[in-house]
Motif scaffolding. Structure first.
Motif, short mmCIF file in Angstrom:
data_model
loop_
_atom_site.label_atom_id
_atom_site.label_comp_id
_atom_site.label_asym_id
_atom_site.label_seq_id
_atom_site.Cartn_x
_atom_site.Cartn_y
_atom_site.Cartn_z
N SER A 1 68.81 -5.86 47.71
CA SER A 1 67.76 -5.11 48.38
C SER A 1 67.88 -5.20 49.89
O SER A 1 67.34 -4.35 50.61
N LEU B 1 55.35 -3.53 45.14
CA LEU B 1 56.69 -2.97 45.02
C LEU B 1 57.57 -3.85 44.13
O LEU B 1 58.34 -3.35 43.30
N TRP B 2 57.46 -5.16 44.31
CA TRP B 2 58.25 -6.09 43.49
C TRP B 2 57.88 -5.96 42.01
O TRP B 2 58.74 -6.09 41.13
N GLY C 1 57.05 -3.28 40.53
CA GLY C 1 57.50 -2.01 39.97
C GLY C 1 56.64 -0.82 40.29
O GLY C 1 56.78 0.23 39.65
N TYR C 2 55.74 -0.94 41.25
CA TYR C 2 54.89 0.19 41.64
C TYR C 2 55.35 0.69 43.01
O TYR C 2 55.76 -0.10 43.86
N ARG D 1 55.43 3.78 40.13
CA ARG D 1 56.37 4.07 39.04
C ARG D 1 57.22 5.29 39.34
O ARG D 1 58.38 5.37 38.92
N ARG E 1 58.29 6.37 42.23
CA ARG E 1 59.14 6.24 43.42
C ARG E 1 59.98 4.98 43.29
O ARG E 1 59.80 4.01 44.03
N PRO E 2 60.92 4.94 42.35
CA PRO E 2 61.68 3.71 42.14
C PRO E 2 62.51 3.28 43.34
O PRO E 2 62.77 2.09 43.52
N ARG E 3 62.93 4.23 44.18
CA ARG E 3 63.75 3.86 45.33
C ARG E 3 62.97 3.02 46.34
O ARG E 3 63.55 2.22 47.07
N ARG F 1 61.03 0.65 45.70
CA ARG F 1 60.88 -0.73 45.26
C ARG F 1 61.88 -1.66 45.92
O ARG F 1 61.62 -2.86 46.07
N ARG F 2 63.03 -1.12 46.32
CA ARG F 2 64.05 -1.98 46.95
C ARG F 2 63.60 -2.51 48.31
O ARG F 2 64.19 -3.45 48.83
N TRP G 1 60.91 -4.08 48.92
CA TRP G 1 59.91 -5.13 48.82
C TRP G 1 60.25 -6.39 49.63
O TRP G 1 59.32 -7.01 50.20
#
Length: 472
Positions: free
Chosen positions: A159, A205-206, A208-209, A211, A213-215, A217-218, A220
């Motif tokens: 990340s 973000l860590w 998983g929210y 949902r 916008r997964p990109r 999350r990196r 966090w």
């Protein structure tokens, strides 16, 4: 000189994929599905000359994302079914098979793979009658670079690597500066309230929210790191959504002590620059030996000049003549080494001396400018304190009038003002922190660019050949 693996790019191995001619297609398909090998290939002259490539060209249209079947298909059947994705995958297999070195009934392709992936790749190829053969590192060949972060255990590191990769590819011989770059980047403004908001956002973000916008999350680790530092400095400044009085001042109030804050920011910047010089010295040694490490401006020469400048400044500020003398000696030594390196690089002669003097002057100016540039860290704190103070003063004035409308207006002003202030500060601090990374830190760590590792990857699919390629 050996360094822990956590401070280096992923260790790479030079290998050859060796397979019998009648099993070359299946072996290459397994290599493509593994996605851990970058082959040495000659330049392609026209997109391939095999049957699959010709059928694909006949189909026309946009080239689809390639895919492969576990076993060799009938190419005419693929064309009749409109499976251009499988034709594209077979065309790439044909290109690599054509580039293979052949002797008798055996073919081989050379390339690179991470050392940790070699045993798993060998196990996959064994069933196809192929093997992974280690090769010596060829002289003059540039090893491709991939930073750690490709395994679940390295998810945190993965990340962080985009921060470095946006600047360029780390040379394979150099140290990976990702941890230092992350630590420097999260030094933002100080407010305990906003820092807790960042912490909450980073934890979300860590977890998983959001949902959809997964990109995002990196990011966090950056959000959590910024939240921790913002909360810590907010407690030191006595700031909790501004000068609300919720927390006491543990160190200094930015608007009351701007000079002290400025000196502290420059001190933090000096520490970061010293760390960058230390890593730069190691990188120069690994790239070209002690001669390069000694005379390069980002090596020992530049570090000595930097320490000399710091010693002279500290000696004058503290009225300590011995410290000033030691700083002057270190500075003269560094400048002499740098001048020697510049002169050797210019080729000597009168013109070379002039060029070396100009570059030496530029080195001194840049060193001073780089140190002063970290004063923007203090500007973050001063800007936040000023903006938050205005919002809080307006909120307190409206609240003090009494009445329902005044109270509602005070709440609205506080919420809206805090949101606008937070957005402006996050934008400015994010951009300026990135600038500090690029110009003050990375410029000392890297003097050349590496070559990124680009593994060949085509996934195997179990879909039957019964219709056109699926739309994405």
């Amino acid at each position: 000189m050996r360094w822990p693996e956590t401070l280096r790019p992923v260790r790479m191995a030079r290998i050859a994929i060796v397979a019998p001619l009648d099993g070359l297609r299946d072996a290459l398909a397994r290599v493509a599905d593994a996605g851990v090998v970058e082959f040495d290939l000659p330049p392609m002259d026209g997109g391939g000359q095999g049957k699959a490539a010709r059928l694909l060209q006949r189909e026309g249209g946009e080239r689809p994302e390639p895919a492969l079947l576990p076993s060799a298909p009938d190419l005419d059947e693929l064309a009749a079914a409109g499976r251009t994705d499988l034709l594209a995958g077979e065309a790439e297999l044909e290109d690599r098979a054509a580039a293979a070195f052949r002797r008798g009934e055996v073919a081989a392709l050379a390339g690179w793979t991470p050392r940790t992936a070699r045993s798993g790749l060998a196990a996959r190829l064994a069933d196809a009658g192929a093997a992974v053969v280690p090769l010596p590192h060829p002289r003059g060949a540039e090893t491709p670079t991939v930073l750690p972060g490709g395994t679940p255990e390295q998810r945190l590191r993965g990340s962080l690597t985009p921060l470095v990769e946006t600047y360029g590819t780390v040379p394979y011989a150099d140290i990976d500066p990702t941890p230092l770059a992350w630590a420097a980047y999260v030094l933002m403004f100080g407010d305990a309230g906003q820092g807790l908001m960042l912490l909450a956002g980073g934890i979300a973000l860590w977890a998983g929210y959001p949902r959809r916008r997964p990109r995002l999350r990196r990011a966090w680790p950056f959000v959590v790191g910024a939240g921790v530092t913002s909360t810590a400095f907010g407690l030191l400044y006595g700031e909790f959504f501004g000068p609300t009085g919720v927390v006491p001042v543990l160190w200094l109030a930015p608007l009351d002590s701007p000079v002290e804050l400025l000196v502290a920011a420059v001190g933090v910047g000096s520490v970061l620059l010293a760390a960058a010089f230390a890593l730069g010295i190691v990188n120069r040694w690994r790239e070209g030996g002690w001669a390069v490490a000694l005379y390069e401006p980002s090596g020992i020469a530049g570090a000595s000049a930097f320490l000399g400048l710091g010693g002279l400044t500290a000696g004058a500020y503290l009225d300590a003549p011995p410290l000033a003398v030691a700083g002057g000696a270190a500075g003269v030594l560094g400048l002499a080494l740098a001048f020697t390196g510049f002169l050797a690089g210019s080729g000597g002669g009168g013109a070379g001396v002039v060029e070396a003097v100009v570059e030496l002057f530029d080195l001194v100016v840049r060193l001073g400018a780089n140190v002063v540039s970290f004063a923007r860290l203090a500007a973050f704190g001063l800007t936040h304190a000023a903006l938050a103070g205005i919002v809080w003063a307006g909120t307190a004035a409206l609240w003090g009038r009494g009445g329902v409308l005044a109270v509602l207006a005070a709440i609205a002003l506080f919420v809206a003002g805090t949101a606008v202030t937070f957005a402006l500060e996050a934008l400015v601090a994010g951009v300026q922190a990135l600038r500090l990374e690029y110009y003050e830190l990375f410029s000392r760590l890297f003097t050349t660019q590496g070559r990124p590792f680009r593994p060949w990857h085509i996934p195997l699919t179990a879909q039957e050949v019964d219709g056109p390629c699926p739309q994405k």
